[in-house]
Design an enzyme around this catalytic site. Structure first.
Site, PDB file in Angstrom:
ATOM      1  N   ILE A   1       0.861  -1.406  -0.143  1.00 29.78           N
ATOM      2  CA  ILE A   1       0.158   0.087   0.071  1.00 29.78           C
ATOM      3  C   ILE A   1       0.909   1.164   0.076  1.00 29.78           C
ATOM      4  O   ILE A   1       2.064   1.194   0.557  1.00 29.78           O
ATOM      5  CB  ILE A   1      -0.994   0.010   1.146  1.00 29.78           C
ATOM      6  CG1 ILE A   1      -0.198  -0.257   2.401  1.00 29.78           C
ATOM      7  CG2 ILE A   1      -1.977  -0.989   0.957  1.00 29.78           C
ATOM      8  CD1 ILE A   1      -1.099  -0.120   3.819  1.00 29.78           C
ATOM      9  N   ASP A   2       0.453   2.117  -0.542  1.00 29.25           N
ATOM     10  CA  ASP A   2       1.147   3.596  -0.679  1.00 29.25           C
ATOM     11  C   ASP A   2       1.976   4.029   0.694  1.00 29.25           C
ATOM     12  O   ASP A   2       1.176   3.643   1.606  1.00 29.25           O
ATOM     13  CB  ASP A   2       0.497   4.665  -1.449  1.00 29.25           C
ATOM     14  CG  ASP A   2      -0.152   4.254  -2.757  1.00 29.25           C
ATOM     15  OD1 ASP A   2       0.571   3.740  -3.241  1.00 29.25           O
ATOM     16  OD2 ASP A   2      -1.175   4.857  -3.097  1.00 29.25           O
ATOM     17  N   LYS A   3       2.653   4.822   0.557  1.00 23.21           N
ATOM     18  CA  LYS A   3       3.563   5.147   1.660  1.00 23.21           C
ATOM     19  C   LYS A   3       2.524   5.891   2.667  1.00 23.21           C
ATOM     20  O   LYS A   3       2.646   6.042   3.767  1.00 23.21           O
ATOM     21  CB  LYS A   3       4.609   6.233   1.358  1.00 23.21           C
ATOM     22  CG  LYS A   3       5.251   7.069   2.401  1.00 23.21           C
ATOM     23  CD  LYS A   3       6.439   8.005   1.755  1.00 23.21           C
ATOM     24  CE  LYS A   3       5.673   9.306   1.111  1.00 23.21           C
ATOM     25  NZ  LYS A   3       6.504  10.167   0.713  1.00 23.21           N
TER      26      LYS A   3
END
Length: 303
Positions: free
Chosen positions: A136-138
């Site tokens: 999942i994105d930062k």
């Protein structure tokens, strides 16, 4: 490889280190600051400092450093372990943490923390992404499953490919969605106008997102999104596509938004078949405090 970014009006007066760390997933702000210090990043052909405030039309260029052989180090970083056995770890990742190392920043990531905690992780994704089945994105918080061995890794990847893994997210989006639920079936690929972003494009990879309204606010909507596929930035791209971009999203949302560090997106529910026992496992974690505070703010504002 040379990269380029043209500053748009909505980014006027942002600090360059903040702008690039928002625009480039998996590159931290401190890493951008290091690039600026080493003159890797230039604005209109000239070196600038981290506190330089960009102007509309500025041409930002940088040469991505060649990847160096990476010796990953285990780091004693606190982790919120939701579940663990000899095959699988389920982690509640905080917003702001990069999942795995990349060229130039090999520390402070979820992988560094997992190496300290677990010692053994599957090796299918190579030395830089041990155990990582999906990501999942930062700036997205929430649940990730991690494989401790290759057999578990293969099983979890197969479930992702078969679309049998349950992944539900909570998000706050701009505008009032008029439908209580819906499905966005639109292919996603690299944005031809900006290779740092993804977009709905002809010939892109199939992407399907189901959404359901949790609550309407005056000019925002709290929604649940269920992923059928798992393309890069899928929810962020799809919600922008239907003109309801995520609140706080520096890459796909409007400049005028809720005061948040990154997009209001949380991976709340994760369900999968255990790779060894075949038992169905479901895990759920509530959104982080900052997300819940923003919901409380919207509630109070509506009174």
């Amino acid at each position: 490889m040379s990269e380029q970014y043209i500053v748009e009006e909505q980014d006027q007066s942002k600090r360059i280190d903040k702008l690039l760390s928002d625009a480039l997933d998996d590159v931290s702000r401190s890493q951008i600051q290091g690039w600026l210090k080493d003159n890797i990043v230039k604005v209109n052909g000239s070196s600038v400092k981290s506190n330089y405030k960009v102007q509309e039309g500025d041409e930002i260029t940088w040469e991505v450093p060649e990847p160096e052989p990476m010796e990953l180090k285990a780091e004693n970083i606190d982790l919120d372990i939701v579940y663990e056995d000899s095959d699988v770890v389920v982690v509640n990742k905080p917003a702001g943490m990069v999942v795995h190392p990349a060229a130039g920043h090999g520390s402070g990531t979820l992988v560094n923390a997992l190496l300290y905690h677990c010692k053994d992780l599957s090796g299918i994704n190579g030395v830089e992404r041990p155990g990582i089945v999906h990501r999942i994105d930062k700036d997205t918080s929430g649940l990730l499953m991690v494989a401790k061995n290759d057999q578990a890794h293969r099983s979890l990847v197969e479930q992702l490919q078969n679309k049998s893994v349950e992944r539900r997210y909570e998000a706050i989006v701009h505008g009032m969605i008029t439908h209580e639920f819906g499905t966005i079936d639109a292919p996603i690929g690299r944005d031809p106008k900006d290779r740092q972003r993804m977009a709905v494009v002809e010939g892109g990879r199939d992407a399907v997102t189901h959404f359901q309204v949790i609550k309407h606010f005056e000019d925002f909507t709290h929604v649940e999104c269920k992923l059928e596929t798992g393309r890069t930035h899928q929810i962020r791209v799809h919600m922008r596509y239907i003109n309801h971009p995520l609140a706080g999203d520096p890459k796909y949302g409007p400049r005028k938004t809720l005061d948040m560090e990154g997009q209001a997106l949380h991976a709340r529910t994760l369900g999968f078949e255990h790779p060894r026992t075949g038992e169905w496992k479901t895990f759920e974690v509530q959104p982080p405090e900052a997300f819940q505070e923003m919901l409380a703010y919207l509630e109070e504002r509506q009174k």
